[in-house]
Write a protein that holds these residues in place. Structure first.
Motif, PDB file in Angstrom:
ATOM      1  N   LEU A   1       0.873  10.324   1.654  1.00  0.00           N
ATOM      2  CA  LEU A   1      -0.578   8.517   1.147  1.00  0.00           C
ATOM      3  C   LEU A   1      -1.769   9.894   1.377  1.00  0.00           C
ATOM      4  O   LEU A   1      -1.863  10.398   1.395  1.00  0.00           O
ATOM      5  CB  LEU A   1      -0.297   7.620   2.654  1.00  0.00           C
ATOM      6  CG  LEU A   1       1.590   7.400   2.929  1.00  0.00           C
ATOM      7  CD1 LEU A   1       0.735   6.435   4.143  1.00  0.00           C
ATOM      8  CD2 LEU A   1       1.482   6.834   1.450  1.00  0.00           C
TER       9      LEU A   1
ATOM     10  N   ALA B   1       2.288   9.165   7.570  1.00  0.00           N
ATOM     11  CA  ALA B   1       1.450   9.372   6.362  1.00  0.00           C
ATOM     12  C   ALA B   1       1.945  10.461   5.789  1.00  0.00           C
ATOM     13  O   ALA B   1       1.791  10.899   4.274  1.00  0.00           O
ATOM     14  CB  ALA B   1       0.324   9.026   6.673  1.00  0.00           C
TER      15      ALA B   1
ATOM     16  N   LEU C   1      -5.422   6.268   2.992  1.00  0.00           N
ATOM     17  CA  LEU C   1      -4.547   5.693   3.789  1.00  0.00           C
ATOM     18  C   LEU C   1      -3.647   6.108   4.902  1.00  0.00           C
ATOM     19  O   LEU C   1      -3.208   5.755   6.313  1.00  0.00           O
ATOM     20  CB  LEU C   1      -3.504   5.453   3.293  1.00  0.00           C
ATOM     21  CG  LEU C   1      -2.742   4.211   1.577  1.00  0.00           C
ATOM     22  CD1 LEU C   1      -1.622   4.262   1.110  1.00  0.00           C
ATOM     23  CD2 LEU C   1      -3.437   2.841   2.815  1.00  0.00           C
ATOM     24  N   ARG C   2      -4.128   8.004   4.926  1.00  0.00           N
ATOM     25  CA  ARG C   2      -3.694   8.454   6.218  1.00  0.00           C
ATOM     26  C   ARG C   2      -5.109   7.749   7.593  1.00  0.00           C
ATOM     27  O   ARG C   2      -4.391   7.723   8.435  1.00  0.00           O
ATOM     28  CB  ARG C   2      -3.780   9.353   5.696  1.00  0.00           C
ATOM     29  CG  ARG C   2      -2.589  10.147   5.304  1.00  0.00           C
ATOM     30  CD  ARG C   2      -2.758  12.068   5.639  1.00  0.00           C
ATOM     31  NE  ARG C   2      -2.353  12.268   4.285  1.00  0.00           N
ATOM     32  CZ  ARG C   2      -1.865  13.768   4.170  1.00  0.00           C
ATOM     33  NH1 ARG C   2      -2.303  14.453   5.008  1.00  0.00           N
ATOM     34  NH2 ARG C   2      -1.390  13.527   3.331  1.00  0.00           N
TER      35      ARG C   2
ATOM     36  N   LEU D   1       0.657  -1.344   0.231  1.00  0.00           N
ATOM     37  CA  LEU D   1       0.173  -0.060   0.487  1.00  0.00           C
ATOM     38  C   LEU D   1       0.855   1.420   0.005  1.00  0.00           C
ATOM     39  O   LEU D   1       0.623   2.241  -0.735  1.00  0.00           O
ATOM     40  CB  LEU D   1      -0.731   0.070   1.157  1.00  0.00           C
ATOM     41  CG  LEU D   1      -2.508  -1.033   1.477  1.00  0.00           C
ATOM     42  CD1 LEU D   1      -2.999  -0.499   2.553  1.00  0.00           C
ATOM     43  CD2 LEU D   1      -3.167  -0.283  -0.037  1.00  0.00           C
ATOM     44  N   ILE D   2       2.361   0.930   0.533  1.00  0.00           N
ATOM     45  CA  ILE D   2       3.102   2.691   0.966  1.00  0.00           C
ATOM     46  C   ILE D   2       3.793   2.038  -0.318  1.00  0.00           C
ATOM     47  O   ILE D   2       4.689   3.637  -0.545  1.00  0.00           O
ATOM     48  CB  ILE D   2       3.472   2.828   2.280  1.00  0.00           C
ATOM     49  CG1 ILE D   2       4.117   1.797   2.811  1.00  0.00           C
ATOM     50  CG2 ILE D   2       1.965   2.701   2.752  1.00  0.00           C
ATOM     51  CD1 ILE D   2       4.741   1.361   4.167  1.00  0.00           C
TER      52      ILE D   2
ATOM     53  N   ILE E   1      -6.010   4.963   7.891  1.00  0.00           N
ATOM     54  CA  ILE E   1      -5.938   3.448   8.494  1.00  0.00           C
ATOM     55  C   ILE E   1      -5.004   3.461   9.216  1.00  0.00           C
ATOM     56  O   ILE E   1      -4.412   2.868  10.788  1.00  0.00           O
ATOM     57  CB  ILE E   1      -5.816   2.586   6.841  1.00  0.00           C
ATOM     58  CG1 ILE E   1      -6.606   2.633   6.450  1.00  0.00           C
ATOM     59  CG2 ILE E   1      -5.064   0.942   7.789  1.00  0.00           C
ATOM     60  CD1 ILE E   1      -6.973   2.044   4.756  1.00  0.00           C
TER      61      ILE E   1
END
Length: 331
Positions: A247, A242, A251-252, A53-54, A254
């Motif tokens: 991001l 994040a 995503l931040r 994801l990152i 999460i």
């Protein structure tokens, strides 16, 4: 060129030895003929998709985050290096690929190889050296007279971080089974994790470098004094990370949720928690070169595998048995 590539994310998957095109050279790049590559737990985590994801790599991609070799060509804007220079580096995220015969890297990520190290020894340094530097010097601001607890002292990061912390003048505690190894590197207090609980032995520490699981992370809070710093390189990522990575909002959110528990507990204890995901930095690596050439820090290499045994080298790292670093000899 020959290279070991990730075709798909898979916990039990092995890397495929493939013929890949030689990398393109951009204006700020150096093309390096790889002599040796360090193997890290990060390679395993990237291979299994833990960071997809990152770190969204497009498969197939070449794995590997540590390199030592010789510059063979330079881009039109490169000023610091020339063909024939022996160098080492941790290439930046998005441009990894050291399990190969060649790699192109931005010159900002590269440093001249320490003159007193072999290619294999040099390849063991960049990722763990930069991790230790960024935790202890950049993030913690570790000073003479302070106390630091470095987990897993006989591991790749641990063996380097102990030596760096001693150079900075700190009192160093660590967990290890190999007590003689870590004492030889400068550890003052060694907790045998097989029979002792570090949170019952250690107290009043200024800094903890956490590299273990969530349970160990939480227990580390008990070791710190008020105002202390708990810096984790094994997660969970925090909102600051994040933001730095740019991001997206989802995503931040999460990552904020993932780290909320430990951030809340740290705040209640009056200590500061942060997550560090090390980054490529040639200038910092040059400072590390000076410490190595002066004899202040020495590499700790467990085993060197031939290039064709790259999968075996990765499996050995994953076993957790390595003392220090594992390296692949490419040529």
């Amino acid at each position: 060129m020959k290279a070991f590539v990730v075709d798909k994310y898979n916990k039990k998957g092995i890397l495929r030895l493939a013929e890949m095109p030689e990398p393109d050279l951009q204006d700020n790049d150096v093309l390096v003929e790889i002599h040796a590559a360090g193997v890290n737990l990060l390679d395993s985590k990237v291979r299994t998709g833990e960071f997809k994801l990152i770190l969204p790599y497009r498969r197939p991609f070449i794995l590997g985050h540590d390199v030592a070799g010789t510059v063979v060509r330079v881009g039109s804007k490169v000023r610091k290096f020339k063909p024939g220079d022996d160098v080492y580096a941790r290439p930046r995220d998005g441009r990894i690929g050291t399990f190969a015969e060649f790699i192109a890297m931005d010159e900002a990520d590269v440093a001249l190889k320490p003159k007193n190290l072999s290619m294999e020894e040099a390849a063991s340094i960049p990722l763990v050296g930069l991790t230790a530097w960024q935790v202890l010097v950049e993030r913690a601001g570790l000073r003479k007279g302070q106390k630091v607890f470095i987990q897993a002292g006989s591991g790749g990061v641990g063996t380097f971080a102990i030596q760096l912390a001693k150079h900075l003048g700190a009192t160093v505690a660590t967990t290890a089974g190999a007590a003689d190894l870590v004492r030889g590197l400068g550890a003052d207090v060694v907790v045998d994790y097989r029979k002792d609980d570090f949170e019952k032995v250690l107290s009043g520490y200024d800094v903890v470098l956490n590299s273990q699981d969530a349970k160990t992370l939480e227990k580390s809070l008990n070791v710190l004094k008020p105002g202390g710093k708990l810096i984790s390189i094994s997660g969970p990522p925090d909102p600051e990370f994040a933001r730095e990575k740019g991001l997206n909002l989802m995503l931040r959110l999460i990552l904020r949720l993932l780290s909320r528990g430990i951030r809340t507990k740290a705040r209640r204890r009056g200590v500061h928690f942060s997550f560090l995901f090390m980054w490529a930095q040639g200038d910092q690596l040059s400072k590390i070169t000076s410490l190595i050439e002066s004899g202040t820090i020495r590499p700790v290499v467990d085993r060197v595998f031939p290039f064709e045994a790259t999968n075996e080298a990765l499996a050995y790292v994953e076993s957790g048995r390595a003392k220090g670093k594992v390296v692949i000899k490419v040529r």
